[in-house]
Scaffold this motif. Structure first.
Motif, PDB file in Angstrom:
ATOM      1  N   ALA A  77      66.720 -62.614 -35.180  1.00 54.22           N
ATOM      2  CA  ALA A  77      65.548 -63.255 -35.783  1.00 54.22           C
ATOM      3  C   ALA A  77      64.833 -64.115 -34.759  1.00 54.22           C
ATOM      4  O   ALA A  77      63.600 -64.151 -34.698  1.00 54.22           O
ATOM      5  N   GLN A  82      62.914 -61.887 -32.317  1.00 53.42           N
ATOM      6  CA  GLN A  82      61.829 -61.088 -32.862  1.00 53.42           C
ATOM      7  C   GLN A  82      60.609 -61.899 -33.268  1.00 53.42           C
ATOM      8  O   GLN A  82      59.572 -61.323 -33.559  1.00 53.42           O
ATOM      9  N   SER A  83      60.701 -63.204 -33.350  1.00 54.67           N
ATOM     10  CA  SER A  83      59.559 -63.974 -33.828  1.00 54.67           C
ATOM     11  C   SER A  83      59.392 -65.273 -33.072  1.00 54.67           C
ATOM     12  O   SER A  83      60.353 -65.868 -32.587  1.00 54.67           O
ATOM     13  N   LYS A  84      58.137 -65.665 -32.972  1.00 50.47           N
ATOM     14  CA  LYS A  84      57.762 -66.968 -32.467  1.00 50.47           C
ATOM     15  C   LYS A  84      57.019 -67.685 -33.584  1.00 50.47           C
ATOM     16  O   LYS A  84      56.495 -67.043 -34.505  1.00 50.47           O
ATOM     17  N   PRO A  85      56.917 -68.986 -33.571  1.00 49.42           N
ATOM     18  CA  PRO A  85      56.185 -69.699 -34.632  1.00 49.42           C
ATOM     19  C   PRO A  85      54.767 -69.167 -34.829  1.00 49.42           C
ATOM     20  O   PRO A  85      54.290 -69.044 -35.965  1.00 49.42           O
ATOM     21  N   GLU A  86      54.102 -68.804 -33.729  1.00 50.04           N
ATOM     22  CA  GLU A  86      52.715 -68.335 -33.821  1.00 50.04           C
ATOM     23  C   GLU A  86      52.565 -67.026 -34.593  1.00 50.04           C
ATOM     24  O   GLU A  86      51.508 -66.736 -35.147  1.00 50.04           O
ATOM     25  N   GLU A  87      53.647 -66.237 -34.630  1.00 54.13           N
ATOM     26  CA  GLU A  87      53.562 -64.935 -35.278  1.00 54.13           C
ATOM     27  C   GLU A  87      53.461 -65.035 -36.795  1.00 54.13           C
ATOM     28  O   GLU A  87      53.082 -64.071 -37.459  1.00 54.13           O
ATOM     29  N   THR A  88      53.784 -66.181 -37.362  1.00 55.63           N
ATOM     30  CA  THR A  88      53.677 -66.363 -38.811  1.00 55.63           C
ATOM     31  C   THR A  88      52.591 -67.364 -39.192  1.00 55.63           C
ATOM     32  O   THR A  88      52.535 -67.825 -40.333  1.00 55.63           O
ATOM     33  N   GLU A  89      51.713 -67.680 -38.240  1.00 53.50           N
ATOM     34  CA  GLU A  89      50.590 -68.574 -38.524  1.00 53.50           C
ATOM     35  C   GLU A  89      49.349 -67.753 -38.873  1.00 53.50           C
ATOM     36  O   GLU A  89      49.022 -66.790 -38.179  1.00 53.50           O
TER      37      GLU A  89
END
Length: 261
Positions: A22, A25-32
């Protein structure tokens, strides 16, 4: 014992691997989400005031936004000192404009010297969709329910004859009370069949009393509610025929909402 240790170690390893995956696969920006930006609405600066995107239905001066439900003549209720008082002889009034989904704010007051009991004690109502000149539509009850026993699906804050309020949040007669209502109109198919029922959320004096309640149809005094296909409709205020003293309204505004998905 060794098998249990192996299972525990395997489980811990899987949890660690899932956490690492997890993280990888993700950075904070990817869910903004940055667009589209919500429209800006300026809230009212005073209690009960209308926000900048509201349609003001009563501003304390006149009934220009209202007509008599029966014949669409000028609304004949009394306006004085920033307050509307029901004129029972003139019947129900409704908005000139038709609405579908919306947020509604209104304030109402039962006279301090109210007499009568049960349903004959400051009876009125707000019809969230008025489908006829008399008492047709979907009613949220207005009544003195401070210390006044009646059937619970007919007290203040109820969806009349359908849903009792979750709690009794009534103030004493003579005090102003508020309703903040979110109304989602029913949806109908091309052939008139019900596609999605109406729902309503009601906050009475700051207290949730209807939580996305699903309506079984239009309000009826006798019998079971049912739906009849309709489009956008006016909002109606009731001049109830009981003998008790008439109630008053102020600070009425509505915000139209986009249709639900």
């Amino acid at each position: 014992m060794k098998i249990k240790n192996v299972i525990a170690a395997s489980t811990a390893g899987l949890v660690l691997l899932a956490g690492l995956a997890a993280l990888a696969q993700s950075k904070p920006e990817e869910t903004e989400v940055w667009a589209p930006t919500p429209a800006k609405v300026t809230p009212a600066q005073t209690a009960g005031g209308a926000p900048s995107d509201a349609v003001v239905l009563f501003d304390g001066h006149d009934l220009d936004q209202w007509v008599a439900s029966q014949d669409k003549s000028p609304a004949g209720w009394t306006v004085a000192d920033g307050v509307i008082t029901v004129n029972k002889a003139r019947g129900n009034i409704e908005t000139k404009r038709a609405f579908r989904d919306y947020q509604l704010h209104l304030e109402w007051r039962v006279p301090a010297d109210i007499t009568g009991t049960g349903q004959a004690r400051g009876n009125s109502g707000v019809f969230l969709a008025s489908t006829g000149p008399r008492d047709q539509g979907y009613e949220v009850q207005i009544l003195d329910s401070y210390e006044n026993a009646t059937y619970v699906n007919g007290q203040a804050g109820s969806v009349y004859k359908q849903h009792p309020p979750l709690v009794n949040a009534s103030r004493a007669p003579g005090q102003w009370q508020t309703y903040d209502i979110v109304w989602r109109a029913p949806l109908f198919a091309a052939d008139g069949a019900l596609a999605k029922p109406a729902t309503v959320t009601v906050i009475h004096n700051g207290v949730l009393v209807q939580d996305n309640a699903v309506l079984a149809g239009e309000t009826v005094y006798i019998g079971k509610p049912s739906y009849n296909a309709h489009g956008a409709t006016p909002i109606k205020l009731q001049a109830h025929g009981d003998p008790s003293e008439p109630i008053s309204f102020r600070n009425i505004w509505v915000r139209e909402l986009a249709p639900r998905p």
